[in-house]
Design a protein around this motif. Structure first.
Motif, mmCIF file in Angstrom:
data_model
loop_
_atom_site.group_PDB
_atom_site.id
_atom_site.type_symbol
_atom_site.label_atom_id
_atom_site.label_comp_id
_atom_site.label_asym_id
_atom_site.label_seq_id
_atom_site.Cartn_x
_atom_site.Cartn_y
_atom_site.Cartn_z
ATOM 1 N N PRO A 32 0.850 -1.196 0.000
ATOM 2 C CA PRO A 32 0.000 0.000 0.000
ATOM 3 C C PRO A 32 0.886 1.247 0.000
ATOM 4 O O PRO A 32 1.865 1.293 0.747
ATOM 5 C CB PRO A 32 -0.768 -0.105 1.321
ATOM 6 N N LYS A 33 0.573 2.218 -0.856
ATOM 7 C CA LYS A 33 1.350 3.459 -0.927
ATOM 8 C C LYS A 33 0.453 4.626 -0.550
ATOM 9 O O LYS A 33 -0.700 4.682 -0.975
ATOM 10 C CB LYS A 33 1.883 3.677 -2.344
ATOM 11 N N LEU A 34 1.005 5.546 0.221
ATOM 12 C CA LEU A 34 0.208 6.676 0.681
ATOM 13 C C LEU A 34 0.654 7.985 0.044
ATOM 14 O O LEU A 34 -0.103 8.933 -0.050
ATOM 15 C CB LEU A 34 0.300 6.787 2.208
ATOM 16 N N ASN A 35 1.902 8.016 -0.399
ATOM 17 C CA ASN A 35 2.455 9.248 -0.944
ATOM 18 C C ASN A 35 3.249 9.007 -2.206
ATOM 19 O O ASN A 35 3.956 8.020 -2.271
ATOM 20 C CB ASN A 35 3.389 9.891 0.086
ATOM 21 N N PRO A 36 3.197 9.884 -3.166
ATOM 22 C CA PRO A 36 2.352 11.085 -3.223
ATOM 23 C C PRO A 36 0.909 10.763 -3.577
ATOM 24 O O PRO A 36 0.044 11.618 -3.451
ATOM 25 C CB PRO A 36 2.991 11.914 -4.348
ATOM 26 N N VAL A 37 0.658 9.515 -4.019
ATOM 27 C CA VAL A 37 -0.731 9.143 -4.310
ATOM 28 C C VAL A 37 -1.071 7.877 -3.543
ATOM 29 O O VAL A 37 -0.185 7.102 -3.184
ATOM 30 C CB VAL A 37 -0.960 8.895 -5.819
ATOM 31 N N ARG A 38 -2.340 7.695 -3.286
ATOM 32 C CA ARG A 38 -2.799 6.515 -2.554
ATOM 33 C C ARG A 38 -3.084 5.402 -3.560
ATOM 34 O O ARG A 38 -4.028 5.497 -4.339
ATOM 35 C CB ARG A 38 -4.033 6.882 -1.720
ATOM 36 N N GLU A 39 -2.268 4.372 -3.525
ATOM 37 C CA GLU A 39 -2.392 3.252 -4.463
ATOM 38 C C GLU A 39 -1.959 1.971 -3.769
ATOM 39 O O GLU A 39 -1.255 2.008 -2.773
ATOM 40 C CB GLU A 39 -1.462 3.454 -5.674
ATOM 41 N N ILE A 40 -2.377 0.856 -4.345
ATOM 42 C CA ILE A 40 -1.862 -0.428 -3.870
ATOM 43 C C ILE A 40 -1.054 -1.036 -5.003
ATOM 44 O O ILE A 40 -1.559 -1.201 -6.118
ATOM 45 C CB ILE A 40 -3.016 -1.373 -3.473
ATOM 46 N N HIS A 41 0.213 -1.310 -4.731
ATOM 47 C CA HIS A 41 1.074 -1.943 -5.733
ATOM 48 C C HIS A 41 1.205 -3.422 -5.400
ATOM 49 O O HIS A 41 1.447 -3.769 -4.249
ATOM 50 C CB HIS A 41 2.450 -1.281 -5.752
ATOM 51 N N ILE A 42 1.043 -4.237 -6.410
ATOM 52 C CA ILE A 42 1.142 -5.681 -6.192
ATOM 53 C C ILE A 42 2.126 -6.249 -7.200
ATOM 54 O O ILE A 42 2.011 -5.982 -8.401
ATOM 55 C CB ILE A 42 -0.229 -6.367 -6.393
ATOM 56 N N SER A 43 3.091 -7.006 -6.709
ATOM 57 C CA SER A 43 3.918 -7.737 -7.669
ATOM 58 C C SER A 43 3.592 -9.215 -7.536
ATOM 59 O O SER A 43 3.300 -9.717 -6.452
ATOM 60 C CB SER A 43 5.402 -7.458 -7.449
ATOM 61 N N LYS A 44 3.597 -9.884 -8.686
ATOM 62 C CA LYS A 44 3.195 -11.294 -8.700
ATOM 63 C C LYS A 44 4.018 -12.056 -9.733
ATOM 64 O O LYS A 44 4.545 -11.468 -10.673
ATOM 65 C CB LYS A 44 1.702 -11.395 -9.032
ATOM 66 N N PRO A 45 4.109 -13.377 -9.551
ATOM 67 C CA PRO A 45 4.773 -14.184 -10.582
ATOM 68 C C PRO A 45 3.941 -14.158 -11.866
ATOM 69 O O PRO A 45 2.733 -13.976 -11.809
ATOM 70 C CB PRO A 45 4.777 -15.598 -9.984
ATOM 71 N N TRP A 46 4.601 -14.342 -12.995
ATOM 72 C CA TRP A 46 3.935 -14.297 -14.304
ATOM 73 C C TRP A 46 2.715 -15.198 -14.385
ATOM 74 O O TRP A 46 1.714 -14.839 -14.986
ATOM 75 C CB TRP A 46 4.911 -14.718 -15.417
ATOM 76 N N LEU A 47 2.795 -16.390 -13.771
ATOM 77 C CA LEU A 47 1.731 -17.371 -13.969
ATOM 78 C C LEU A 47 0.543 -17.193 -13.027
ATOM 79 O O LEU A 47 -0.473 -17.843 -13.178
ATOM 80 C CB LEU A 47 2.293 -18.794 -13.837
ATOM 81 N N THR A 48 0.682 -16.307 -12.065
ATOM 82 C CA THR A 48 -0.439 -16.086 -11.140
ATOM 83 C C THR A 48 -1.464 -15.166 -11.809
ATOM 84 O O THR A 48 -1.105 -14.139 -12.363
ATOM 85 C CB THR A 48 0.077 -15.435 -9.839
ATOM 86 N N SER A 49 -2.732 -15.553 -11.748
ATOM 87 C CA SER A 49 -3.757 -14.764 -12.452
ATOM 88 C C SER A 49 -4.126 -13.523 -11.647
ATOM 89 O O SER A 49 -3.992 -13.483 -10.423
ATOM 90 C CB SER A 49 -5.005 -15.608 -12.671
#
Ligand SMILES: [Zn+2]
Length: 234
Positions: A32-49
């Motif tokens: 979860p990111k709060l600054n400068p914008v509120r976003e959720i970043h997710i990293s995943k393996p290529w094969l995960t849907s």
């Protein structure tokens, strides 16, 4: 232009979800990111849907809600407060005996919100959204018909102020209502220009300048510098 995933908090705030495929990672990671914008970043393996990732995200709702809740970026809308709407300083007043909401003076600097106290914020928000939509449509009408959208939607995203699909569906952040009028007008002209150029080529920018007039760079700079403050209320 890509489809955007959104995580809706229980208070209604929509947090954009950015999913990234990462080579070599074996697990899904939420940031979860709060600054400068509120976003959720997710990293995943290529094969995960993506659908697996979104389910995983939902299973962590309590933790995510907690992180965004405690970040003090919002100011509560209250009666007698003055906020900037479409470039005007507008004082909000509350009249529980009124059913509707309306400006009480010709200069549109006093906005009276009707209904119960629990509805104040939502009614103010709906009124402001409506005003913005009306204004966007007015701006569109000043341009040649070939630029007009097929549909307009207002959204609440932090990562972009507007978008235009190949079929001409346009969306705008309703928070542009809190930006200076000329900045909001720039975003409208930017998206309209995409009706002719679906890229950010020199030809695209020439069209933007043609539609907007002088000051495109200034409007862009304003958004980069101050855009996050448009999320202060609601
Ligand atoms: Zn663009």
């Amino acid at each position: 232009m890509s489809a955007e995933n959104v995580f809706t908090l229980s208070n209604g705030e929509q947090i954009p979800v950015i999913i990234e495929n990462r080579r070599g990672v074996r697990n899904v990671t939420l940031r979860p990111k709060l600054n400068p914008v509120r976003e959720i970043h997710i990293s995943k393996p290529w094969l995960t849907s993506n659908s697996f990732v979104l389910k995983f995200l939902e299973s962590k709702r309590k933790w995510i809600e907690h992180i965004f809740d405690k970040a003090p970026t919002k100011e509560k809308i209250k009666p007698d407060m003055t906020i900037e709407i479409l470039g005007r300083n507008v004082k909000l007043i509350h009249d529980t005996t009124m059913r509707g909401n309306c400006y009480v003076n010709e200069e549109k600097t006093i906005l009276c919100i009707g209904g119960g106290a629990d509805m104040f914020e939502r009614r103010a928000r709906d009124f402001i959204k409506n005003e913005l939509l009306t204004e966007i449509k007015k701006i569109i009408k000043t341009t040649p018909r070939k630029y007009w959208p097929t549909r307009i939607t207002l959204r609440d995203t932090t990562s972009r102020w507007g978008s235009c699909s190949t079929t001409g569906n346009m969306s705008f952040s309703w928070r542009l209502a809190f930006a200076p009028y000329e900045v909001m007008r720039y975003v409208v002209m930017h998206e309209l220009s995409h009706r002719e150029h679906m890229d950010h080529s020199a030809e695209f920018w020439a069209t933007v300048s043609e539609l907007y007039g002088f000051g495109v760079e200034r409007a862009k700079r304003w958004l980069t510098k101050n855009g996050q403050h448009l999320h202060k209320y609601f």
